[in-house]
Structures are given as structure tokens and as C-alpha cells.
Design an enzyme around this catalytic site. Sequence first.
Site, mmCIF file in Angstrom:
data_model
loop_
_atom_site.group_PDB
_atom_site.id
_atom_site.type_symbol
_atom_site.label_atom_id
_atom_site.label_comp_id
_atom_site.label_asym_id
_atom_site.label_seq_id
_atom_site.Cartn_x
_atom_site.Cartn_y
_atom_site.Cartn_z
ATOM 1 N N ASN A 179 0.876 -1.178 0.000
ATOM 2 C CA ASN A 179 0.000 0.000 0.000
ATOM 3 C C ASN A 179 0.911 1.226 0.000
ATOM 4 O OD1 ASN A 179 -1.827 2.053 0.412
ATOM 5 N ND2 ASN A 179 -2.812 1.130 2.192
ATOM 6 N N ARG A 216 -2.583 -2.104 -3.540
ATOM 7 C CA ARG A 216 -3.827 -1.360 -3.336
ATOM 8 C C ARG A 216 -3.771 -0.082 -4.162
ATOM 9 N NH1 ARG A 216 -5.119 3.096 0.364
ATOM 10 N NH2 ARG A 216 -7.387 3.277 0.512
ATOM 11 N N HIS A 274 -13.589 1.832 0.094
ATOM 12 C CA HIS A 274 -13.532 0.753 1.089
ATOM 13 C C HIS A 274 -14.054 -0.560 0.515
ATOM 14 C CE1 HIS A 274 -13.757 3.757 4.724
ATOM 15 N NE2 HIS A 274 -12.510 3.575 4.318
ATOM 16 N N HIS A 314 -18.520 -0.091 7.849
ATOM 17 C CA HIS A 314 -17.070 0.022 8.062
ATOM 18 C C HIS A 314 -16.842 1.355 8.777
ATOM 19 C CE1 HIS A 314 -12.728 -0.445 6.736
ATOM 20 N NE2 HIS A 314 -12.779 0.801 7.202
ATOM 21 N N ARG A 354 -13.495 14.065 8.433
ATOM 22 C CA ARG A 354 -14.263 14.413 7.234
ATOM 23 C C ARG A 354 -15.719 14.656 7.603
ATOM 24 N NH1 ARG A 354 -12.451 9.267 3.783
ATOM 25 N NH2 ARG A 354 -10.285 9.263 4.489
ATOM 26 N N ASP A 414 -10.662 11.049 17.493
ATOM 27 C CA ASP A 414 -10.671 9.640 17.871
ATOM 28 C C ASP A 414 -11.933 9.324 18.676
ATOM 29 O OD1 ASP A 414 -10.053 7.177 19.497
ATOM 30 O OD2 ASP A 414 -8.172 7.326 18.394
ATOM 31 N N ARG A 456 -12.536 6.972 20.687
ATOM 32 C CA ARG A 456 -12.249 6.612 22.077
ATOM 33 C C ARG A 456 -12.188 7.846 22.969
ATOM 34 N NH1 ARG A 456 -7.136 3.062 20.309
ATOM 35 N NH2 ARG A 456 -6.992 4.945 19.021
ATOM 36 N N VAL A 508 -13.659 1.498 14.887
ATOM 37 C CA VAL A 508 -14.792 1.856 15.738
ATOM 38 C C VAL A 508 -15.823 0.738 15.740
ATOM 39 C CG1 VAL A 508 -16.683 3.497 16.077
ATOM 40 C CG2 VAL A 508 -14.428 4.328 15.363
ATOM 41 N N GLY A 509 -16.145 0.233 14.583
ATOM 42 C CA GLY A 509 -17.159 -0.813 14.487
ATOM 43 C C GLY A 509 -16.805 -2.067 15.260
ATOM 44 N N GLU A 510 -15.521 -2.408 15.298
ATOM 45 C CA GLU A 510 -15.078 -3.615 15.990
ATOM 46 C C GLU A 510 -14.924 -3.417 17.492
ATOM 47 O OE1 GLU A 510 -11.509 -5.076 14.087
ATOM 48 O OE2 GLU A 510 -12.320 -4.582 12.119
ATOM 49 N N ASN A 511 -14.693 -2.179 17.937
ATOM 50 C CA ASN A 511 -14.297 -1.962 19.331
ATOM 51 C C ASN A 511 -15.251 -1.128 20.172
ATOM 52 O OD1 ASN A 511 -11.577 -3.288 19.321
ATOM 53 N ND2 ASN A 511 -11.214 -1.795 17.707
ATOM 54 N N GLU A 571 -8.121 -6.254 4.990
ATOM 55 C CA GLU A 571 -7.996 -5.833 3.607
ATOM 56 C C GLU A 571 -6.752 -6.417 2.945
ATOM 57 O OE1 GLU A 571 -9.443 -1.538 2.970
ATOM 58 O OE2 GLU A 571 -9.022 -1.638 5.128
#
Length: 400
Positions: free
Chosen positions: A8, A93, A182, A210, A243, A284, A286, A333-336, A386
Site C-alpha cells: 500500500n 492497493r 472501502h 465500516h 471528514r 478519535d 475513544r 470503531v465498528g469492531e471496538n 484488507e
Amino acid sequence: MSAVLVVNSGSSSLKYQLIEMAGERVLATGLIERIGEATGLAAHKNLEYEPAEFRRDDERIADHAAAFNLMLANFAEHGPNLAEHPVIAVGHRVVHGGKRFFEATVVTDLVKINIQDLAELAPLHNPANLEGIEAAQVAFPGVPHVVVFDTAFHATLPPEAYSYAIDATLAARYRIRRYGFHGTSHKYVSERAAEFLGSAPEQLNQIILHLGNGASATAIRAGKSVDTSMGFTPLEGLVMGTRSGDIDPAIIVHLERVGGFSYADIDTMLNRKSGLLGLSGVADMRDLQERAEAGDAVSTAALGVYLHRLRGYIGNYYVNLGHVDSIVFTGGVGENSALVRSRALAGLGRLGIEIDEELNELRGSEPRLISTPQSEVAVLVVPTNEELEIARQTLGAIEG
């Protein structure tokens, strides 16, 4: 035993993974940063024999060719030995494939010309991706190189989803349409979720969320992307770390006319100084959650905006799909973030969506179900990968 090197290339960085394809094992990872600056940074980790990460920051890395030479030196010095794990292909990528590329493609001179031409649509990414390809071809001259495009999975969008309601001739002339991004992650996660549920992707309607510093939602019908939140650029859609996501386009005209902002200033503001950062001062999730839980009103309001936009896209895609078999969270974010998952789907029992809050609070590195047995829609957390998806597509391209 053979390996695929996944690359990448950014404008000033090079990330890589060496993946042994027989068992889909990551053998090594690396990151080279500050290419072209006074002092470069490099990190290399041999996951086979040397668990400690090797770092160096004592030399200038002039360009991508120098970065690949440094990568080869790190393999030679710290392993794994590329003679024992020969690279059979390099997977790259590339951000933007436009309407021209809808699958992994072996690199040719014509392919490189097309990537350069599409730089008009991704000026910050495609030129850097192309530099990496050309440097990699010098470093690995005897193997095929394959490009995997972020936009490719969304090539199946129907006209009603990819078209903007502007003058059609103008849109065609300037290649203005929704491309989506994505795609590599959405493809991997949707297929992994189907595998977890014991179904073929073609048997399911899914909503994939995502959620990371960059964030996108995709509606997938029978394994194909039919709508997605990112559009002509990755700026459109959900609220992200820096963004803005969706805004009234007249705001841009207003800021230029009344505020005296240049279009370059507005572009920087919308991409780098908006989203959670613009709303709260932190990018972030968190940090935002921590402040909101401590009672900070600004952070609480920012979290509300983030979730309002997310819930709107979930509802939109639910209606357009007609029925939904699974909703899948992925990304940092989605995972944690159990809080984001819980609040994104709160109160949707009448739509057949119920989260088990105890399951939702659990953490893990494997796909897991977080919905109740009564939930008609399966809700999952599926970590994205990915790099592995690029490696798989690369192997498929050279074998197919």
C-alpha cells in the site's frame, strides 16, 4: 511454499505484508514513513522468528525506490528469508479504478496509463499508488504485479444509486458519479459474515458498516454492492474522524462568497478539520466517548450527530434492500465500540433487530454474533482484513 507481498503505497509512506498463501499466514509486516523528508522512519516485524519489532529512523529515504530497497534490506537482515518464502506475486492497493476496473488486474503498461489518467479523480492517491507499483516492479522484476482497486466492488451499483441529479452531459464529461470506496473491506467482511452464518454471499442481503477514522456503509444484495455512502470522493456519507460526510453543497458556495474562503481552504476544512474533530475538537472515537461519559456536553452532542447520520443510512439501506439478513460492524470503531453498536441499532425491535447487550460488550479478534436468538436480523462484528483480501484477489488474478 509461496507468498504474496501486499503493498500500500502512499505519497510519503509504504506499508507492506508478506502473506504465506498456503495457510494464509502473515509472515512479516512493515511500515516505511516520511519518504522524501529529511529523516525517514521504518518498522519491520518478522512474525515467524523475531516477535520484537525492528525500528530505525536514522537515514533519509529519498523516494519509493529507496523505500523498496530498504524493505528488501529489512527482509535480508531480520527475515523471514525471501528465498525460503519466495514472492510469487505483488498485490497493490490502488484507490481509484473509475469505471474501467471492476476486478483485480495484472499490471501492464496500459493499466499504468489508465491509473495515471484516473489520477484526476484521486489526485492524492493514484499518483502515489503508481509510484509504488513502478518501484516494486524494479525490486521484484520476475513476478507478476496485480492491482486491486478500492472502487472495484462497487462497480455493480445500479444507475439509480450511482447517478447524481445534475446535468447528465456535464456529469459524463467530467466523470461525475458515485464510485464508492472501502470496497476491499466491504467485500471481505460480507463474505466472512456469510461464511460465519453458514450461507453463500449470494443468499444474503447485508448492510456492512465500516466504521473507522474513515467510515462508509454499503448495502449488499446477493453478494453485490447496490448502494454505498461514499460517493465521487471518500468525503461523502457518514460523519468521520476529520471528514464532514454529507453536507448541503450550497455551504461551499456560501463560505466562498460570504466568508471569503478559497476552494482550497474549504477542501482542507471538509477533509481534515471537520467530522468529529470539527464538532468536538477530537477525532478519535475513544477520546470522544471518554469525554461524553464524563459529562462533556460538546462531546455528547458530537456523538449524537455521528449516530443520527449512521442510523439514517441503516434505515435507508434497510428500506431499499426490502429485507435484511445481517448487519455487520467492522473497522476500528465498528469492531471496538460497544456503545456505537448499541446506540446505532437501539429501538429497532419492530424491524427485527435486537442486540444482546452482554454479547455486545465482549471483545474478540474473530467474527462474533451480538444479536439475540429472537432477532430476525443477525448482527455481527467481523474484523476486516484488507491485506488478506488483496492477497487472495492477487492470487486469483494470476491463476485465473
